[in-house]
Design an enzyme around this catalytic site. Structure first.
Site, PDB file in Angstrom:
ATOM      1  N   ASN A  17       0.836  -1.204   0.000  1.00 39.30           N
ATOM      2  CA  ASN A  17       0.000   0.000   0.000  1.00 39.30           C
ATOM      3  C   ASN A  17       0.871   1.255   0.000  1.00 39.30           C
ATOM      4  O   ASN A  17       0.576   2.223  -0.708  1.00 39.30           O
ATOM      5  CB  ASN A  17      -0.957  -0.004   1.188  1.00 39.30           C
ATOM      6  CG  ASN A  17      -2.182  -0.855   0.918  1.00 39.30           C
ATOM      7  OD1 ASN A  17      -3.098  -0.429   0.225  1.00 39.30           O
ATOM      8  ND2 ASN A  17      -2.181  -2.081   1.424  1.00 39.30           N
ATOM      9  N   ARG A  68       2.451  -0.143  26.196  1.00 41.49           N
ATOM     10  CA  ARG A  68       1.995   0.483  24.937  1.00 41.49           C
ATOM     11  C   ARG A  68       2.117   1.999  24.988  1.00 41.49           C
ATOM     12  O   ARG A  68       2.540   2.639  24.022  1.00 41.49           O
ATOM     13  CB  ARG A  68       0.536   0.066  24.695  1.00 41.49           C
ATOM     14  CG  ARG A  68       0.013   0.462  23.329  1.00 41.49           C
ATOM     15  CD  ARG A  68      -1.396  -0.060  23.100  1.00 41.49           C
ATOM     16  NE  ARG A  68      -1.500  -1.503  23.251  1.00 41.49           N
ATOM     17  CZ  ARG A  68      -1.113  -2.385  22.332  1.00 41.49           C
ATOM     18  NH1 ARG A  68      -0.575  -1.976  21.208  1.00 41.49           N
ATOM     19  NH2 ARG A  68      -1.247  -3.676  22.559  1.00 41.49           N
ATOM     20  N   MET A  93       1.009  -3.071  12.303  1.00 44.98           N
ATOM     21  CA  MET A  93       0.388  -4.126  13.114  1.00 44.98           C
ATOM     22  C   MET A  93       0.503  -3.845  14.615  1.00 44.98           C
ATOM     23  O   MET A  93       0.990  -4.680  15.390  1.00 44.98           O
ATOM     24  CB  MET A  93       1.015  -5.482  12.770  1.00 44.98           C
ATOM     25  CG  MET A  93       0.837  -5.868  11.306  1.00 44.98           C
ATOM     26  SD  MET A  93      -0.877  -5.828  10.763  1.00 44.98           S
ATOM     27  CE  MET A  93      -1.459  -7.343  11.507  1.00 44.98           C
ATOM     28  N   ILE A  95      -1.837  -2.002  17.878  1.00 41.82           N
ATOM     29  CA  ILE A  95      -3.010  -1.286  18.370  1.00 41.82           C
ATOM     30  C   ILE A  95      -2.512   0.014  18.988  1.00 41.82           C
ATOM     31  O   ILE A  95      -1.511   0.016  19.728  1.00 41.82           O
ATOM     32  CB  ILE A  95      -3.770  -2.148  19.401  1.00 41.82           C
ATOM     33  CG1 ILE A  95      -4.373  -3.357  18.686  1.00 41.82           C
ATOM     34  CG2 ILE A  95      -4.842  -1.330  20.102  1.00 41.82           C
ATOM     35  CD1 ILE A  95      -4.982  -4.387  19.601  1.00 41.82           C
ATOM     36  N   LEU A  96      -3.169   1.108  18.667  1.00 40.20           N
ATOM     37  CA  LEU A  96      -2.719   2.420  19.146  1.00 40.20           C
ATOM     38  C   LEU A  96      -3.409   2.775  20.465  1.00 40.20           C
ATOM     39  O   LEU A  96      -4.602   2.510  20.636  1.00 40.20           O
ATOM     40  CB  LEU A  96      -3.029   3.486  18.100  1.00 40.20           C
ATOM     41  CG  LEU A  96      -2.336   3.276  16.742  1.00 40.20           C
ATOM     42  CD1 LEU A  96      -2.889   4.250  15.715  1.00 40.20           C
ATOM     43  CD2 LEU A  96      -0.834   3.416  16.873  1.00 40.20           C
ATOM     44  N   HIS A 112      -8.661  -1.466   6.230  1.00 40.34           N
ATOM     45  CA  HIS A 112      -8.924  -2.784   6.811  1.00 40.34           C
ATOM     46  C   HIS A 112      -9.506  -3.682   5.728  1.00 40.34           C
ATOM     47  O   HIS A 112     -10.475  -3.293   5.053  1.00 40.34           O
ATOM     48  CB  HIS A 112      -9.900  -2.665   7.984  1.00 40.34           C
ATOM     49  CG  HIS A 112     -10.211  -3.989   8.600  1.00 40.34           C
ATOM     50  ND1 HIS A 112      -9.314  -4.660   9.405  1.00 40.34           N
ATOM     51  CD2 HIS A 112     -11.298  -4.790   8.488  1.00 40.34           C
ATOM     52  CE1 HIS A 112      -9.843  -5.812   9.761  1.00 40.34           C
ATOM     53  NE2 HIS A 112     -11.045  -5.926   9.223  1.00 40.34           N
ATOM     54  N   GLU A 146     -11.822   2.747  18.901  1.00 37.15           N
ATOM     55  CA  GLU A 146     -12.453   1.453  18.656  1.00 37.15           C
ATOM     56  C   GLU A 146     -11.753   0.750  17.494  1.00 37.15           C
ATOM     57  O   GLU A 146     -11.696   1.284  16.373  1.00 37.15           O
ATOM     58  CB  GLU A 146     -13.938   1.664  18.303  1.00 37.15           C
ATOM     59  CG  GLU A 146     -14.713   0.389  18.206  1.00 37.15           C
ATOM     60  CD  GLU A 146     -16.127   0.612  17.658  1.00 37.15           C
ATOM     61  OE1 GLU A 146     -16.736  -0.371  17.239  1.00 37.15           O
ATOM     62  OE2 GLU A 146     -16.580   1.773  17.637  1.00 37.15           O
ATOM     63  N   GLN A 174      -6.106  -6.779  -2.203  1.00 36.36           N
ATOM     64  CA  GLN A 174      -4.992  -5.828  -2.118  1.00 36.36           C
ATOM     65  C   GLN A 174      -4.907  -4.953  -3.367  1.00 36.36           C
ATOM     66  O   GLN A 174      -4.597  -3.764  -3.282  1.00 36.36           O
ATOM     67  CB  GLN A 174      -3.676  -6.572  -1.904  1.00 36.36           C
ATOM     68  CG  GLN A 174      -3.434  -6.864  -0.421  1.00 36.36           C
ATOM     69  CD  GLN A 174      -1.972  -6.734  -0.052  1.00 36.36           C
ATOM     70  OE1 GLN A 174      -1.111  -7.116  -0.824  1.00 36.36           O
ATOM     71  NE2 GLN A 174      -1.704  -6.224   1.124  1.00 36.36           N
TER      72      GLN A 174
END
Ligand code: GRF
Length: 233
Positions: A17, A68, A93, A95-96, A112, A146, A174
């Site tokens: 991407n 994190r 990859m 999670i923020l 996504h 979320e 893709q």
């Protein structure tokens, strides 16, 4: 947002991407400034793609952090050296944390590989095949706290082909991503699409539905539907 939107692309892997962004910007079809490519993995091929294109790179390995929040603080401090207007998650990859998302509120995009809100999470292609779905695709959305749940901007839909494997389906999805992600990011970079006060606006009008583009099995765009913009709310 500025016309020449300073953009940071975050990758953890191959970065196809990212390559689509590089190619579009390179041929003048996308008016973003690719300021930096960041990775949490030093061996991410996306970093090689960035170097080959002359884009600055930065890498911080998350393994060196105990939690994190502290990793995300370091990542934000590093990214802020380029003062990005927009963050593009392209196979990043991680999670923020809530604090990171809040810091760049309305300025983080993700793609996504599913027709959200269906199939958040992992292994989307196999899950679509297992369910016998007729349609699959990918969704560009703003990032909120979320997971895979932020407001959707653009969704590319394509038919599932009888008998194909998850890998074959993933490759076709893709190819669609490489068309829709730079396009949607361009809209945000131009200020045509924005997310503020909990609402998404397209060309100034509130639009709670994503733009939908339908592709054929070979990845050719067939049809585009814009949501009915509601100027009364
Ligand atoms: C994409 O398929 C995207 O949907 C998901 O991660 C994948 C990244 O692929 N979020 P690549 O690294 O851009 O090739």
């Amino acid at each position: 947002m500025a016309t020449r939107c300073k953009t940071a692309v975050l990758v953890s892997g191959s970065g196809t991407n990212l390559q689509a962004f590089i190619d579009r910007v390179g041929c003048g079809a996308l008016d973003l400034e690719l300021s930096v490519v960041f990775s949490n993995k030093p061996d991410a091929f996306g970093l090689v793609r960035a170097r080959n294109a002359g884009i600055p790179t930065a890498c911080i390995e998350h393994g060196g952090f105990t939690d994190r929040d502290s990793f995300d603080r370091s990542m934000a401090a590093k990214l802020d050296e380029w003062q990005p207007d927009l963050l593009i998650l392209a196979g990043f990859m991680r999670i923020l944390s809530a604090a990171f998302v809040a810091r760049y509120a309305g300025r983080i995009l993700n793609i996504h590989p599913a027709l959200l809100p269906a199939y958040p999470g992992l292994n989307t292609h196999q899950r679509v095949l297992d369910a016998g779905d007729k349609w699959h695709g990918s969704t560009v959305h703003f990032v909120t706290e979320e997971l895979d749940g932020g407001p959707r901007i653009l969704q590319g839909r394509l038919p599932v082909v009888a008998g194909e494997t998850a890998d074959q389906l993933a490759a076709r999805v893709q190819a669609v991503e490489h068309q829709i992600y730079p396009e949607a990011a361009g809209w945000v970079g131009e200020g045509r699409v924005e997310f503020r006060d909990g609402r998404t606006r397209i060309d100034g009008a509130i639009a709670d539905e994503a733009v939908i583009q339908v592709f054929d099995r070979a990845g050719k765009k067939l049809q585009v539907s814009r949501p009915a913009a509601d100027r009364t709310r």
